[in-house]
Design a protein around this motif. Structure first.
Motif, PDB file in Angstrom:
ATOM      1  N   ASN A 700      -3.108  -1.206 -13.156  1.00  0.00           N
ATOM      2  CA  ASN A 700      -2.261  -2.111 -12.373  1.00  0.00           C
ATOM      3  C   ASN A 700      -1.247  -1.324 -11.550  1.00  0.00           C
ATOM      4  O   ASN A 700      -0.960  -1.657 -10.393  1.00  0.00           O
ATOM      5  CB  ASN A 700      -1.548  -3.077 -13.318  1.00  0.00           C
ATOM      6  CG  ASN A 700      -0.726  -4.098 -12.579  1.00  0.00           C
ATOM      7  OD1 ASN A 700      -1.240  -4.832 -11.739  1.00  0.00           O
ATOM      8  ND2 ASN A 700       0.560  -4.153 -12.864  1.00  0.00           N
ATOM      9  N   LEU A 701      -0.711  -0.229 -12.127  1.00  0.00           N
ATOM     10  CA  LEU A 701       0.252   0.620 -11.407  1.00  0.00           C
ATOM     11  C   LEU A 701      -0.388   1.218 -10.162  1.00  0.00           C
ATOM     12  O   LEU A 701       0.213   1.189  -9.078  1.00  0.00           O
ATOM     13  CB  LEU A 701       0.749   1.731 -12.335  1.00  0.00           C
ATOM     14  CG  LEU A 701       1.555   2.872 -11.670  1.00  0.00           C
ATOM     15  CD1 LEU A 701       2.852   2.322 -11.094  1.00  0.00           C
ATOM     16  CD2 LEU A 701       1.842   3.979 -12.675  1.00  0.00           C
ATOM     17  N   PHE A 702      -1.611   1.765 -10.285  1.00  0.00           N
ATOM     18  CA  PHE A 702      -2.254   2.368  -9.126  1.00  0.00           C
ATOM     19  C   PHE A 702      -2.580   1.312  -8.062  1.00  0.00           C
ATOM     20  O   PHE A 702      -2.517   1.595  -6.867  1.00  0.00           O
ATOM     21  CB  PHE A 702      -3.532   3.102  -9.556  1.00  0.00           C
ATOM     22  CG  PHE A 702      -3.283   4.527  -9.980  1.00  0.00           C
ATOM     23  CD1 PHE A 702      -3.377   4.893 -11.315  1.00  0.00           C
ATOM     24  CD2 PHE A 702      -2.921   5.496  -9.058  1.00  0.00           C
ATOM     25  CE1 PHE A 702      -3.141   6.198 -11.715  1.00  0.00           C
ATOM     26  CE2 PHE A 702      -2.692   6.812  -9.436  1.00  0.00           C
ATOM     27  CZ  PHE A 702      -2.798   7.162 -10.786  1.00  0.00           C
ATOM     28  N   ASN A 703      -2.944   0.088  -8.502  1.00  0.00           N
ATOM     29  CA  ASN A 703      -3.194  -0.974  -7.523  1.00  0.00           C
ATOM     30  C   ASN A 703      -1.934  -1.268  -6.708  1.00  0.00           C
ATOM     31  O   ASN A 703      -1.992  -1.472  -5.488  1.00  0.00           O
ATOM     32  CB  ASN A 703      -3.682  -2.240  -8.231  1.00  0.00           C
ATOM     33  CG  ASN A 703      -5.084  -2.091  -8.785  1.00  0.00           C
ATOM     34  OD1 ASN A 703      -5.847  -1.243  -8.304  1.00  0.00           O
ATOM     35  ND2 ASN A 703      -5.438  -2.881  -9.769  1.00  0.00           N
ATOM     36  N   LEU A 709       0.931   2.089  -0.171  1.00  0.00           N
ATOM     37  CA  LEU A 709       0.611   3.355   0.464  1.00  0.00           C
ATOM     38  C   LEU A 709      -0.171   3.196   1.760  1.00  0.00           C
ATOM     39  O   LEU A 709      -0.122   4.075   2.630  1.00  0.00           O
ATOM     40  CB  LEU A 709      -0.193   4.212  -0.526  1.00  0.00           C
ATOM     41  CG  LEU A 709      -0.183   5.726  -0.334  1.00  0.00           C
ATOM     42  CD1 LEU A 709       1.233   6.264  -0.342  1.00  0.00           C
ATOM     43  CD2 LEU A 709      -1.003   6.383  -1.456  1.00  0.00           C
ATOM     44  N   VAL A 710      -0.930   2.078   1.883  1.00  0.00           N
ATOM     45  CA  VAL A 710      -1.792   1.939   3.065  1.00  0.00           C
ATOM     46  C   VAL A 710      -0.987   1.918   4.367  1.00  0.00           C
ATOM     47  O   VAL A 710      -1.525   2.192   5.438  1.00  0.00           O
ATOM     48  CB  VAL A 710      -2.657   0.668   2.953  1.00  0.00           C
ATOM     49  CG1 VAL A 710      -3.672   0.810   1.843  1.00  0.00           C
ATOM     50  CG2 VAL A 710      -1.790  -0.558   2.734  1.00  0.00           C
ATOM     51  N   LEU A 754      -7.766   3.973   1.556  1.00  0.00           N
ATOM     52  CA  LEU A 754      -7.173   4.430   0.299  1.00  0.00           C
ATOM     53  C   LEU A 754      -7.513   3.517  -0.864  1.00  0.00           C
ATOM     54  O   LEU A 754      -7.468   3.928  -2.023  1.00  0.00           O
ATOM     55  CB  LEU A 754      -5.651   4.520   0.459  1.00  0.00           C
ATOM     56  CG  LEU A 754      -5.140   5.637   1.381  1.00  0.00           C
ATOM     57  CD1 LEU A 754      -3.673   5.453   1.651  1.00  0.00           C
ATOM     58  CD2 LEU A 754      -5.411   7.003   0.759  1.00  0.00           C
ATOM     59  N   ARG A 755      -7.873   2.247  -0.576  1.00  0.00           N
ATOM     60  CA  ARG A 755      -8.227   1.324  -1.654  1.00  0.00           C
ATOM     61  C   ARG A 755      -9.515   1.741  -2.354  1.00  0.00           C
ATOM     62  O   ARG A 755      -9.810   1.264  -3.454  1.00  0.00           O
ATOM     63  CB  ARG A 755      -8.381  -0.099  -1.104  1.00  0.00           C
ATOM     64  CG  ARG A 755      -7.082  -0.688  -0.570  1.00  0.00           C
ATOM     65  CD  ARG A 755      -7.256  -2.166  -0.259  1.00  0.00           C
ATOM     66  NE  ARG A 755      -6.012  -2.773   0.186  1.00  0.00           N
ATOM     67  CZ  ARG A 755      -5.670  -2.923   1.472  1.00  0.00           C
ATOM     68  NH1 ARG A 755      -6.488  -2.496   2.428  1.00  0.00           N
ATOM     69  NH2 ARG A 755      -4.526  -3.505   1.792  1.00  0.00           N
ATOM     70  N   THR A 761      -7.549  11.509  -6.089  1.00  0.00           N
ATOM     71  CA  THR A 761      -7.357  11.681  -4.648  1.00  0.00           C
ATOM     72  C   THR A 761      -5.972  11.181  -4.236  1.00  0.00           C
ATOM     73  O   THR A 761      -5.291  11.787  -3.403  1.00  0.00           O
ATOM     74  CB  THR A 761      -8.448  10.925  -3.877  1.00  0.00           C
ATOM     75  OG1 THR A 761      -9.730  11.424  -4.270  1.00  0.00           O
ATOM     76  CG2 THR A 761      -8.281  11.107  -2.381  1.00  0.00           C
ATOM     77  N   LEU A 762      -5.521  10.081  -4.848  1.00  0.00           N
ATOM     78  CA  LEU A 762      -4.178   9.574  -4.536  1.00  0.00           C
ATOM     79  C   LEU A 762      -3.113  10.578  -4.973  1.00  0.00           C
ATOM     80  O   LEU A 762      -2.116  10.787  -4.279  1.00  0.00           O
ATOM     81  CB  LEU A 762      -3.959   8.235  -5.234  1.00  0.00           C
ATOM     82  CG  LEU A 762      -4.839   7.075  -4.759  1.00  0.00           C
ATOM     83  CD1 LEU A 762      -4.588   5.850  -5.609  1.00  0.00           C
ATOM     84  CD2 LEU A 762      -4.591   6.771  -3.288  1.00  0.00           C
ATOM     85  N   ALA A 763      -3.336  11.224  -6.140  1.00  0.00           N
ATOM     86  CA  ALA A 763      -2.393  12.249  -6.582  1.00  0.00           C
ATOM     87  C   ALA A 763      -2.383  13.428  -5.603  1.00  0.00           C
ATOM     88  O   ALA A 763      -1.331  14.019  -5.334  1.00  0.00           O
ATOM     89  CB  ALA A 763      -2.753  12.721  -7.989  1.00  0.00           C
TER      90      ALA A 763
END
Length: 841
Positions: A700-703, A709-710, A754-755, A761-763
């Motif tokens: 949920n945090l990454f969502n 971030l987009v 990014l979704r 990859t986000l890190a």
């Protein structure tokens, strides 16, 4: 023999990649059943009458699979398929023009299901009007080896017994070492009875014939029975002080919205003459209808409750809980459970049809970000279920909210909360029935016994829960009046029924045994004897005339300061620390009797014995009940940091350990084992944090991070920094999510790509461009600027800030890769997730 060459490309890699899609064996088998059911709808649309709609399923056993033998066969009595229809069914990525009335997703779903189960798929289909059948064999290893993605559709004689319909056969199990090698074994080891039961719930509405002619589904020659909820009838109700009478079942059939949709890709026309996505002019009006019912189960359970969510006759979500019983806190942004919160057991159930809401291509969940889903949930449950969070003058009157208001608690046994019970003479009130009686009633319900299949006998235990048995009477020998049991004098003529003689030697008349004075002479019947007395607190023996203890100064006859009598007046109840009707499974496999645990927080130290230090709590034990008086300011909770629930559970464990003396010495009947089981049953998630709950928090945090971030300034630039492996992973995620790769350029510019990137990859994005994440973009912290701190200090602060957030992101990203993380990893990931969540803007 005539044949036709069919093209089933796109590419070998895509076709193989589809077989790696993560679905369950039951989902794969259901995909074939869905396509069979769609054939009945197709026949009905074409005007073809099908006298009996049947689906025959054959599944091999584990012994056959281990030998590399056996076959999966699914046969239907539908209208059959033409050569072109079979080609579409076997072409990866094909999707039917009708997005709204079908279950199967021919092409994508078919390739995933058959490819995961086995290497070779054979399809034979026959139509009533043809004198031949069409046969196609799809051999995945051979296609990959040849590199030519074409197969032959051969016209053959109709097999015996197949005048019309389709047969799908799968064989050639994947060998050891292949990613899908264990998939068929997982399906085969499901017992056939369990398989029939699970299909019986998944397709219950179709099996019952609620959507037209019933569909008959059989597994290995034995028919599946439609699942039935054990619910109270709509005629039963409770009376709420604010909401009036609330029935135990609420039916609805509501149109919540209408829209015009493209027949080709399902996109909304939104007032235009053509589809904004594909340019097609073919459309139809889609009615967004929510129909079905929600209600109350006749028993409550820790897991067995929730609402079945159905699309075109198939349950996509069975016993769904989170969508109905969790709500996002508007202040913290966190998902909070709202039901059950007063006890650990729930009983709200139902069946809701959401035919207009799209599902993911694996058909494991509805697409909850769509407007269709949001409109349906707004009708069904609205906002918060808790009245304290309702806007002023805007009560939540949705079906689920009404049930929540009326049936949220199970404290008033009987009509009050519509719960079965029996009169308890010891308590002088109603007490809940045992779980054994509930289980017996439910088995009778499954056998459809009269009075148990309907709720007549169940309801009798609700109505009579608080009714005491008729007491026997005592007849007066003088006048014959029937007096209540235990009466000492006749209520009609005052004749003494249970007598003693007056203490006055001059009177000695017979008077009632409990009389404190003689009704004839007035002499007191209470003897006056002055005796030495012992202090209840320190035990000191005091003289008969002393009013206070000579050692501790306690008053004569004062209760012990740590006794319930003394503590009740200086304490208040804490319901969240208590437990109602708590039962656990003992080491002999039998359930314990229900245990009531009441906890009161005292406002002064609890001194158990004179001259000693205060204790954290004291417990009063009675049959079936523990009354605990706890000092929450005690150092055990402040300095040592113990959770009160742990010590409360230990007290309950000690009680059950001593109560079941016959089990003492046997494995599993220990204080520690009982304590752990009591904590799980009584308090559950409130005192534990599991690997799964931490994983859910991190996802949920990454969502949330992705959505912030987009729009980041560096999102478009970062795409060019992706490695080949990261781009390949992103593309596979887009394909799996059903997104057209031609949309990639638009997603790149908008940051939407990014979704579909993985968490590592986000890190990496953060590691490369940390400055674009701060100042409210993702994190609430500000990025240190040289103008504020000076260049040297700012650089040092940036380095520390960058490293701190990066380590937390990497901990969270790596945690999701662990299958069974060790406890220390769970704690570390939980702390990292909590830190990052608190820092979100």
């Amino acid at each position: 023999m005539a044949h036709k060459l069919l093209d089933i490309t796109p590419t070998p890699d895509v076709l193989v990649a589809l077989t790696r899609t993560p679905i369950t064996p039951l989902d794969a088998l259901s995909e074939l059943v869905d396509n069979a059911i769609d054939s009945f709808r197709a026949a009905e649309t074409a005007g073809i009458v099908s006298p009996v709609r049947q689906v025959f399923i054959e599944v091999p056993g584990t012994a056959e699979v281990s030998r590399g033998e056996g076959i999966i066969r699914v046969r239907d009595t539908g209208a059959g398929l033409s050569e072109d229809q079979i080609a579409n069914a076997m072409r990866a990525g094909f999707s039917s023009k009708n997005h709204f009335d079908t279950l199967g997703l021919f092409g994508m779903g078919f390739n995933i299901a058959t490819g995961k189960l086995g290497r070779v798929t054979r399809v034979v289909s026959a139509r009533e009007e043809d004198d031949f059948a069409v046969e196609v064999v799809l051999d995945l290893p051979k296609l990959i080896q040849n590199g030519a993605f074409t197969v032959n559709a051969e016209r053959t004689s109709k097999p015996h017994g197949l005048s019309r319909g389709t047969v799908v056969e799968i064989r050639g199990w994947w060998p050891s070492g292949d990613a899908n090698s264990g998939f068929i074994r997982d399906l085969a080891k499901i017992s056939k009875n369990s398989l029939r039961e699970r299909l019986g719930r998944r397709y219950a509405t179709l099996l019952r014939g609620e959507l037209g002619e019933p569909v008959h589904i059989s597994v290995n020659g034995e028919r599946c029975k439609a699942f039935e909820h054990c619910a109270w009838s709509a005629e039963r109700f409770v009376t709420h002080k604010t909401h009036g009478n609330i029935p135990a079942r609420i039916d609805f059939d509501e149109v919540v919205e209408r829209s015009r949709r493209c027949l080709r890709d399902g996109a909304e026309f939104a007032g235009e003459d053509q589809c904004p996505r594909c340019g097609s002019t073919e459309s139809r009006e889609v009615v967004h209808r929510v129909r079905g019912w929600v209600g109350i189960q006749r028993f409550d359970d820790q897991d067995d409750f929730g609402v079945d969510l159905i699309r075109n006759g198939r349950a996509i979500r069975v016993a769904e809980k989170s969508a109905f019983f969790e709500h996002t806190n508007e202040v913290t942004g966190k998902l909070e459970r709202e039901y059950p919160i007063d006890q650990q057991y729930g009983r709200i159930i139902g069946e809701v049809h959401l035919d207009q809401v799209p599902v993911d291509f694996q058909k494991q969940n509805f697409q909850q970000a769509t407007a269709e889903w949001q409109a349906a949930m707004q009708f069904l449950r609205g906002g918060s279920l808790l009245p304290t969070k309702w806007p002023a003058g805007s009560p939540n009157e949705t079906p689920v909210s009404r049930l929540f208001q009326g049936y949220r608690k199970v404290r008033h046994i009987g009509r009050g909360d519509m719960y079965m019970g029996q009169y308890d003479p010891a308590k002088g009130k109603a007490a809940r029935i045992s779980r054994e009686i509930e289980r017996d009633y439910y088995q009778r319900f499954l056998r459809r016994e009269p009075g148990y299949y309907d709720d007549e006998n169940w309801w009798e235990l609700v109505e009579t829960a608080g009714v005491p048995p008729i007491a026997s009477t005592v007849e007066c020998p003088e006048c014959g009046y029937q007096n209540a049991q235990g009466a000492e004098t006749c209520d009609d003529c005052d004749h003494v029924l249970v007598a003693k003689k007056c203490r006055n030697s001059d009177c000695e008349k017979e008077i009632a045994r409990s009389a404190v004075s003689c009704t004839h002479c007035g002499t007191s019947q209470v003897p006056k004897v002055a005796l030495p007395w012992a202090c209840a607190f320190c035990g000191t023996a005091n003289k008969a005339g002393d009013e206070r203890c000579s050692v501790c100064n306690s008053l004569k006859d004062a209760p012990h300061p740590a006794s319930p009598e003394a503590l009740s007046s200086v304490s208040e109840e804490r319901p969240e620390l208590g437990a109602s009707s708590l039962t656990i499974t003992l080491s002999n496999g039998k359930p314990s009797d229900p245990l009531e645990i009441t906890v009161r927080s005292v406002k002064r130290p609890v001194v158990a014995s004179y001259g000693n230090e205060p204790v954290p709590m004291v417990t009063e034990r009675k049959p079936g009940r523990l009354s605990i008086y706890i000092d929450l300011s005690h150092s055990a909770f402040t300095a040592l940091g113990l959770k009160p629930e742990y010590l409360i559970a230990a007290e309950a464990a000690q009680y059950l350990h001593a109560l079941h003396a016959s089990l003492q010495g046997k494995p599993g009947h220990t204080i520690s084992a009982l304590t752990a089981e009591i904590l799980r049953e009584g308090w559950g998630d409130s005192v534990t944090e599991t690997a799964d709950t931490v994983g859910a928090r991190i996802r949920n945090l990454f969502n949330l991070i992705i959505e912030k971030l987009v729009t980041a300034p560096k999102a478009e630039d970062f795409y060019d920094e992706l490695s080949e492996a990261q781009q390949r992973s992103m593309a596979e995620s887009m394909i799996t999510s059903g997104v057209d790769l031609s949309e990639l350029n638009n997603l790149k510019k908008s940051g939407g790509y990014l979704r579909f990137c993985d968490r590592d990859t986000l890190a990496s994005f953060f590691d490369s461009h940390p400055e674009s994440w701060f100042n409210g973009q993702v994190w609430s912290d500000n990025w240190p600027e040289a103008s504020e701190f000076g260049s040297v200090v700012a650089e040092k602060l940036r380095e520390e800030l960058h490293l701190k957030y990066l380590r937390c992101l990497q901990d969270c990203a790596s945690y999701l890769r662990y299958g069974q993380p060790e406890r220390l990893l769970v704690i570390r990931a939980s702390a990292a997730a909590e830190f990052l969540s608190d820092k979100l803007s």
